[in-house]
Scaffold this motif. Sequence first.
Motif, PDB file in Angstrom:
ATOM      1  N   LEU A  84       0.858  -1.225   0.166  1.00  0.00           N
ATOM      2  CA  LEU A  84      -0.113   0.046  -0.010  1.00  0.00           C
ATOM      3  C   LEU A  84       0.832   1.136   0.024  1.00  0.00           C
ATOM      4  O   LEU A  84       1.840   1.211   0.557  1.00  0.00           O
ATOM      5  CB  LEU A  84      -0.832   0.053   1.119  1.00  0.00           C
ATOM      6  N   SER A  85       0.123   2.420  -0.389  1.00  0.00           N
ATOM      7  CA  SER A  85       0.938   3.608  -0.503  1.00  0.00           C
ATOM      8  C   SER A  85       1.104   4.346   0.932  1.00  0.00           C
ATOM      9  O   SER A  85       0.426   4.139   1.834  1.00  0.00           O
ATOM     10  CB  SER A  85      -0.041   4.667  -1.401  1.00  0.00           C
ATOM     11  N   SER A  86       2.408   4.707   1.128  1.00  0.00           N
ATOM     12  CA  SER A  86       2.487   5.406   2.390  1.00  0.00           C
ATOM     13  C   SER A  86       2.932   7.097   2.212  1.00  0.00           C
ATOM     14  O   SER A  86       2.977   7.479   3.217  1.00  0.00           O
ATOM     15  CB  SER A  86       3.817   4.744   2.899  1.00  0.00           C
ATOM     16  N   THR A  87       2.530   7.285   1.073  1.00  0.00           N
ATOM     17  CA  THR A  87       2.469   8.665   0.763  1.00  0.00           C
ATOM     18  C   THR A  87       1.611   9.689   1.860  1.00  0.00           C
ATOM     19  O   THR A  87       0.311   9.033   1.894  1.00  0.00           O
ATOM     20  CB  THR A  87       1.822   9.124  -0.642  1.00  0.00           C
ATOM     21  N   GLY A  88       2.362  10.582   2.402  1.00  0.00           N
ATOM     22  CA  GLY A  88       1.539  11.517   3.163  1.00  0.00           C
ATOM     23  C   GLY A  88       1.298  10.941   4.675  1.00  0.00           C
ATOM     24  O   GLY A  88       0.500  11.404   5.359  1.00  0.00           O
ATOM     25  N   ALA A  89       1.587   9.685   5.093  1.00  0.00           N
ATOM     26  CA  ALA A  89       1.292   9.215   6.168  1.00  0.00           C
ATOM     27  C   ALA A  89       2.226   9.279   7.153  1.00  0.00           C
ATOM     28  O   ALA A  89       3.416   9.615   7.067  1.00  0.00           O
ATOM     29  CB  ALA A  89       1.481   7.389   6.004  1.00  0.00           C
ATOM     30  N   PRO A  90       1.757   9.502   8.585  1.00  0.00           N
ATOM     31  CA  PRO A  90       2.577   9.769   9.794  1.00  0.00           C
ATOM     32  C   PRO A  90       3.761   8.781   9.668  1.00  0.00           C
ATOM     33  O   PRO A  90       3.700   7.748   9.298  1.00  0.00           O
ATOM     34  CB  PRO A  90       1.811   9.706  10.839  1.00  0.00           C
ATOM     35  N   THR A  91       4.867   9.039  10.548  1.00  0.00           N
ATOM     36  CA  THR A  91       6.024   8.187  10.393  1.00  0.00           C
ATOM     37  C   THR A  91       5.609   6.884  11.297  1.00  0.00           C
ATOM     38  O   THR A  91       6.539   6.010  11.502  1.00  0.00           O
ATOM     39  CB  THR A  91       7.129   8.866  11.081  1.00  0.00           C
ATOM     40  N   GLY A  92       4.534   6.768  12.002  1.00  0.00           N
ATOM     41  CA  GLY A  92       4.239   5.722  12.977  1.00  0.00           C
ATOM     42  C   GLY A  92       2.748   5.924  13.626  1.00  0.00           C
ATOM     43  O   GLY A  92       2.051   7.079  13.368  1.00  0.00           O
ATOM     44  N   HIS A  93       2.420   4.985  14.491  1.00  0.00           N
ATOM     45  CA  HIS A  93       1.265   5.133  14.989  1.00  0.00           C
ATOM     46  C   HIS A  93       1.119   4.166  16.382  1.00  0.00           C
ATOM     47  O   HIS A  93       2.102   3.152  16.270  1.00  0.00           O
ATOM     48  CB  HIS A  93       0.087   4.327  14.193  1.00  0.00           C
ATOM     49  N   GLU A  94       0.495   4.413  17.228  1.00  0.00           N
ATOM     50  CA  GLU A  94       0.067   3.423  18.409  1.00  0.00           C
ATOM     51  C   GLU A  94      -0.735   2.447  18.218  1.00  0.00           C
ATOM     52  O   GLU A  94      -1.670   2.510  17.598  1.00  0.00           O
ATOM     53  CB  GLU A  94       0.025   4.518  19.705  1.00  0.00           C
ATOM     54  N   GLY A  95      -0.491   1.078  18.375  1.00  0.00           N
ATOM     55  CA  GLY A  95      -1.220   0.139  18.477  1.00  0.00           C
ATOM     56  C   GLY A  95      -2.461   0.124  19.230  1.00  0.00           C
ATOM     57  O   GLY A  95      -1.865  -0.226  20.552  1.00  0.00           O
ATOM     58  N   ILE A  96      -3.378   0.548  19.099  1.00  0.00           N
ATOM     59  CA  ILE A  96      -4.580   0.547  20.004  1.00  0.00           C
ATOM     60  C   ILE A  96      -5.662  -0.779  19.661  1.00  0.00           C
ATOM     61  O   ILE A  96      -5.758  -0.752  18.486  1.00  0.00           O
ATOM     62  CB  ILE A  96      -5.130   2.126  20.090  1.00  0.00           C
ATOM     63  N   ALA A  97      -6.048  -1.167  20.683  1.00  0.00           N
ATOM     64  CA  ALA A  97      -7.150  -2.246  20.596  1.00  0.00           C
ATOM     65  C   ALA A  97      -8.148  -1.734  19.532  1.00  0.00           C
ATOM     66  O   ALA A  97      -8.773  -0.524  19.950  1.00  0.00           O
ATOM     67  CB  ALA A  97      -7.715  -2.690  21.549  1.00  0.00           C
ATOM     68  N   GLY A  98      -8.644  -2.625  18.455  1.00  0.00           N
ATOM     69  CA  GLY A  98      -9.782  -2.126  17.553  1.00  0.00           C
ATOM     70  C   GLY A  98      -8.898  -1.306  16.348  1.00  0.00           C
ATOM     71  O   GLY A  98      -9.862  -1.175  15.511  1.00  0.00           O
ATOM     72  N   ALA A  99      -8.047  -1.032  16.368  1.00  0.00           N
ATOM     73  CA  ALA A  99      -7.171  -0.258  15.312  1.00  0.00           C
ATOM     74  C   ALA A  99      -6.948  -1.290  13.968  1.00  0.00           C
ATOM     75  O   ALA A  99      -6.443  -2.439  14.250  1.00  0.00           O
ATOM     76  CB  ALA A  99      -6.035   0.426  15.687  1.00  0.00           C
ATOM     77  N   ILE A 100      -7.235  -0.845  12.773  1.00  0.00           N
ATOM     78  CA  ILE A 100      -6.724  -1.518  11.678  1.00  0.00           C
ATOM     79  C   ILE A 100      -5.703  -0.936  11.073  1.00  0.00           C
ATOM     80  O   ILE A 100      -5.846   0.428  10.778  1.00  0.00           O
ATOM     81  CB  ILE A 100      -8.198  -1.440  10.731  1.00  0.00           C
ATOM     82  N   THR A 101      -4.484  -1.607  10.955  1.00  0.00           N
ATOM     83  CA  THR A 101      -3.404  -0.597  10.528  1.00  0.00           C
ATOM     84  C   THR A 101      -2.702  -1.444   9.346  1.00  0.00           C
ATOM     85  O   THR A 101      -3.088  -2.612   9.097  1.00  0.00           O
ATOM     86  CB  THR A 101      -2.452  -0.531  11.645  1.00  0.00           C
ATOM     87  N   TYR A 102      -1.723  -0.797   8.759  1.00  0.00           N
ATOM     88  CA  TYR A 102      -0.747  -1.322   7.714  1.00  0.00           C
ATOM     89  C   TYR A 102       0.401  -1.154   8.163  1.00  0.00           C
ATOM     90  O   TYR A 102       0.943  -0.152   8.398  1.00  0.00           O
ATOM     91  CB  TYR A 102      -1.097  -0.941   6.439  1.00  0.00           C
ATOM     92  N   TYR A 103       1.359  -2.294   8.197  1.00  0.00           N
ATOM     93  CA  TYR A 103       2.868  -2.304   8.827  1.00  0.00           C
ATOM     94  C   TYR A 103       3.977  -2.327   7.297  1.00  0.00           C
ATOM     95  O   TYR A 103       3.788  -3.100   6.772  1.00  0.00           O
ATOM     96  CB  TYR A 103       2.921  -3.172   9.721  1.00  0.00           C
ATOM     97  N   VAL A 104       4.144  -1.022   7.174  1.00  0.00           N
ATOM     98  CA  VAL A 104       4.938  -0.695   5.700  1.00  0.00           C
ATOM     99  C   VAL A 104       5.938  -1.561   5.620  1.00  0.00           C
ATOM    100  O   VAL A 104       6.236  -2.454   4.385  1.00  0.00           O
ATOM    101  CB  VAL A 104       5.388   0.668   5.818  1.00  0.00           C
ATOM    102  N   PRO A 105       7.188  -1.958   6.563  1.00  0.00           N
ATOM    103  CA  PRO A 105       8.329  -2.841   6.224  1.00  0.00           C
ATOM    104  C   PRO A 105       7.878  -4.015   5.886  1.00  0.00           C
ATOM    105  O   PRO A 105       8.577  -4.755   4.894  1.00  0.00           O
ATOM    106  CB  PRO A 105       9.100  -2.797   7.665  1.00  0.00           C
ATOM    107  N   TRP A 106       7.102  -4.666   6.235  1.00  0.00           N
ATOM    108  CA  TRP A 106       6.350  -6.049   6.055  1.00  0.00           C
ATOM    109  C   TRP A 106       5.428  -6.469   4.897  1.00  0.00           C
ATOM    110  O   TRP A 106       5.017  -7.274   4.487  1.00  0.00           O
ATOM    111  CB  TRP A 106       6.014  -6.709   7.484  1.00  0.00           C
ATOM    112  N   GLY A 107       4.663  -4.918   4.785  1.00  0.00           N
ATOM    113  CA  GLY A 107       3.470  -5.254   3.854  1.00  0.00           C
ATOM    114  C   GLY A 107       2.480  -6.046   4.224  1.00  0.00           C
ATOM    115  O   GLY A 107       1.713  -6.514   3.423  1.00  0.00           O
ATOM    116  N   ASN A 108       2.149  -5.943   5.833  1.00  0.00           N
ATOM    117  CA  ASN A 108       1.027  -6.629   6.151  1.00  0.00           C
ATOM    118  C   ASN A 108       0.098  -5.650   6.655  1.00  0.00           C
ATOM    119  O   ASN A 108       0.206  -4.603   7.393  1.00  0.00           O
ATOM    120  CB  ASN A 108       1.688  -7.851   7.186  1.00  0.00           C
ATOM    121  N   LEU A 109      -1.262  -6.338   6.874  1.00  0.00           N
ATOM    122  CA  LEU A 109      -2.207  -5.695   7.633  1.00  0.00           C
ATOM    123  C   LEU A 109      -2.078  -6.292   9.089  1.00  0.00           C
ATOM    124  O   LEU A 109      -1.734  -7.434   9.067  1.00  0.00           O
ATOM    125  CB  LEU A 109      -3.551  -6.403   7.028  1.00  0.00           C
ATOM    126  N   ALA A 110      -2.491  -5.357  10.240  1.00  0.00           N
ATOM    127  CA  ALA A 110      -2.285  -5.699  11.413  1.00  0.00           C
ATOM    128  C   ALA A 110      -3.619  -5.284  12.048  1.00  0.00           C
ATOM    129  O   ALA A 110      -4.006  -4.224  12.114  1.00  0.00           O
ATOM    130  CB  ALA A 110      -0.989  -5.002  12.184  1.00  0.00           C
TER     131      ALA A 110
END
Length: 149
Positions: A84-110
């Motif tokens: 997925l594109s990381s254009t304009g995305a913050p440099t990171g995020h806190e993993g909070i219960a209920g969050a749908i996220t994408y981890y750029v280095p591995w290319g995985n949905l978390a």
Amino acid sequence: MKPKRLSLFLVSLSLSILTSSPLAQKAAPQKKTMNIILKTDNQTLNATLTDSPATRDFLALLPLTLTLEDYADTEKIAYLPKRLSSTGAPTGHEGIAGAITYYVPWGNLALFHKNFSYSSDLIKLGQFDGSIEALRKQGKLEITIEQVK
């Protein structure tokens, strides 16, 4: 009314009319949200995604069937068929219960089912709208993700 006050009044009135017109309200940028559902064998989870380049890339992959695996006892992960594109995305995020996220280095949905610390290169795509109990079950979990239109 004095001429200077009259001029200020007219300018103020003009601005008020311009900013309250339907055209001005339509032009104001609004944050778009998109709804998805995640289906398991016996449950449907609802979620809301926020508009971003990464989210738009994710939505383009749907419908999508993935096998989620446990990771660090805090999240379920699955590798996506395309990065997925990381254009304009913050440099990171806190993993909070209920969050749908994408981890750029591995290319995985978390999909977080427990709170976790801040992680670099983690992009938040959205949030589950209700219960996430299905994600807390140990072991692999097959899901189908679809956009709600």
